[in-house]
Design a protein around this motif. Structure first.
Motif, PDB file in Angstrom:
ATOM      1  N   HIS A   1       0.834  -1.203   0.000  1.00  0.00           N
ATOM      2  CA  HIS A   1       0.000   0.000   0.000  1.00  0.00           C
ATOM      3  C   HIS A   1       0.873   1.258   0.000  1.00  0.00           C
ATOM      4  O   HIS A   1       0.565   2.241  -0.683  1.00  0.00           O
ATOM      5  CB  HIS A   1      -0.910   0.004   1.227  1.00  0.00           C
ATOM      6  N   ALA A   2       1.954   1.218   0.775  1.00  0.00           N
ATOM      7  CA  ALA A   2       2.838   2.388   0.834  1.00  0.00           C
ATOM      8  C   ALA A   2       3.580   2.585  -0.485  1.00  0.00           C
ATOM      9  O   ALA A   2       3.770   3.725  -0.926  1.00  0.00           O
ATOM     10  CB  ALA A   2       3.831   2.232   1.988  1.00  0.00           C
ATOM     11  N   LEU A   3       3.995   1.499  -1.115  1.00  0.00           N
ATOM     12  CA  LEU A   3       4.732   1.613  -2.369  1.00  0.00           C
ATOM     13  C   LEU A   3       3.845   2.146  -3.489  1.00  0.00           C
ATOM     14  O   LEU A   3       4.249   3.035  -4.248  1.00  0.00           O
ATOM     15  CB  LEU A   3       5.308   0.253  -2.768  1.00  0.00           C
ATOM     16  N   LEU A   4       2.638   1.607  -3.597  1.00  0.00           N
ATOM     17  CA  LEU A   4       1.739   2.036  -4.663  1.00  0.00           C
ATOM     18  C   LEU A   4       1.140   3.407  -4.376  1.00  0.00           C
ATOM     19  O   LEU A   4       0.767   4.120  -5.304  1.00  0.00           O
ATOM     20  CB  LEU A   4       0.617   1.007  -4.851  1.00  0.00           C
ATOM     21  N   GLY A   5       1.035   3.764  -3.103  1.00  0.00           N
ATOM     22  CA  GLY A   5       0.526   5.084  -2.749  1.00  0.00           C
ATOM     23  C   GLY A   5      -0.966   5.234  -2.867  1.00  0.00           C
ATOM     24  O   GLY A   5      -1.489   6.355  -2.811  1.00  0.00           O
ATOM     25  N   GLU A   6      -1.703   4.131  -3.013  1.00  0.00           N
ATOM     26  CA  GLU A   6      -3.142   4.236  -3.199  1.00  0.00           C
ATOM     27  C   GLU A   6      -3.889   4.396  -1.874  1.00  0.00           C
ATOM     28  O   GLU A   6      -4.913   5.054  -1.808  1.00  0.00           O
ATOM     29  CB  GLU A   6      -3.653   2.979  -3.928  1.00  0.00           C
TER      30      GLU A   6
END
Length: 307
Positions: free
Chosen positions: A38-43
């Motif tokens: 979730h943190a990597l994709l930023g969604e």
């Protein structure tokens, strides 16, 4: 045949036991990797941040309420949220924990939003100056954000930050903070689980199942790790400030480079432990030019129970 069958049964039992221990860690790994994704994709960064603030507040209130410790609750609010609670001692003892959480959560979210807006307000003039005067020179820049203890250099896309009025700076800061805190907490949790796995083997002397104790204790360690990560994230977010730099001192965010270790040589102790001087000389000499680079072949991932 009987001896071979017994040996195979013993090996199967060892592999099964190893798999059972790994299943315990795999459940924790699934939760951690979901948060990292979730943190990597930023969604879902905004949702995760709100959940982190709420969980931290709920843990602080419940711990203080169970111990009937208003002063401890007040100190924790100052330590992690950097704010004075609006609830007095009489109200704290008279209200239920969930009512306290509901009342303070609105104040916490309002304070958090005000602090993030302030960060964007401080960073935006510098972003505008750099984009208008040096936009052709930089595509990404480093924005230093600190909580008074550590400095986080946040790589930010200059154009996106300019168009979003520096909202992109806040988003990237939250992503970096989540990833850094989760990674540090997960690595420490892995070390603790490895130590726990060795220590629970002594339970066999008490005629107890080591795996059962491992499951219970590993769950407690994981919950404590998650709570500690939430507190760290909350503390940094509520104290975050941006160093205001001169636009001429802005640094470009380059891609990370691999370290070149070919210039380093072995120490005297390591050289003395080699078999002969020729081996020591070969160890200090770079022989990579004589090696043939092999192509990387993508193969099918082998499952842990595949033959």
């Amino acid at each position: 045949e009987t001896a071979q069958r017994r040996v195979e049964q013993q090996h199967f039992a060892v592999r099964k036991r190893t798999l059972e221990y790994d299943d315990v860690m795999n459940k924790q790994r699934t939760v951690i990797y979901a948060r990292r994704r979730h943190a990597l994709l930023g969604e879902r960064v905004g949702v995760d941040i709100v959940n982190t603030l709420y969980d931290t507040l709920e843990a602080i209130v419940n711990d203080a309420y169970q111990g009937n410790d208003y002063e401890g609750f007040r100190q924790d609010m100052m330590e992690y949220f950097a704010m004075e609670p609006s609830i007095t001692a009489e109200q704290f003892h008279a209200m239920r924990p969930q009512s306290i959480v509901d009342q303070l959560s609105e104040e916490v979210f309002a304070t958090f939003k005000r602090k993030m807006d302030r960060l964007a307000e401080v960073a935006h003039p510098v972003i505008v100056n750099v984009f208008e005067n040096q936009g052709a020179q930089y595509d990404k820049i480093l924005v230093p954000v600190t909580d008074g203890r550590k400095v986080y250099n946040i790589p930010v896309d200059l154009k996106k930050a300019y168009e979003s009025e520096s909202k992109e700076v806040i988003k990237e800061f939250e992503k970096v903070l989540l990833l850094k805190t989760i990674d540090d907490g997960w690595m420490e949790n892995i070390r603790e689980l490895e130590e726990l796995r060795h220590s629970v083997q002594n339970a066999t002397y008490e005629q107890k199942d080591p795996l059962l104790i491992y499951k219970v204790e590993s769950s407690n360690l994981f919950m404590a790790m998650i709570a500690e990560c939430n507190k760290k994230i909350t503390s940094v977010l509520m104290r975050a400030q941006i160093y205001v730099r001169d636009p001429s001192q802005v640094k470009r965010a380059d891609k990370p480079r691999r370290a070149d270790y070919s210039k380093y040589s072995a120490s005297k102790q390591e050289q003395g432990s080699l078999l002969n001087r020729g081996a020591a000389a070969a160890a200090g000499r770079d022989t990579r030019e004589n090696q043939v680079t092999q192509p990387i072949r993508s193969t099918k991932t082998v499952g842990r129970n595949d033959p």
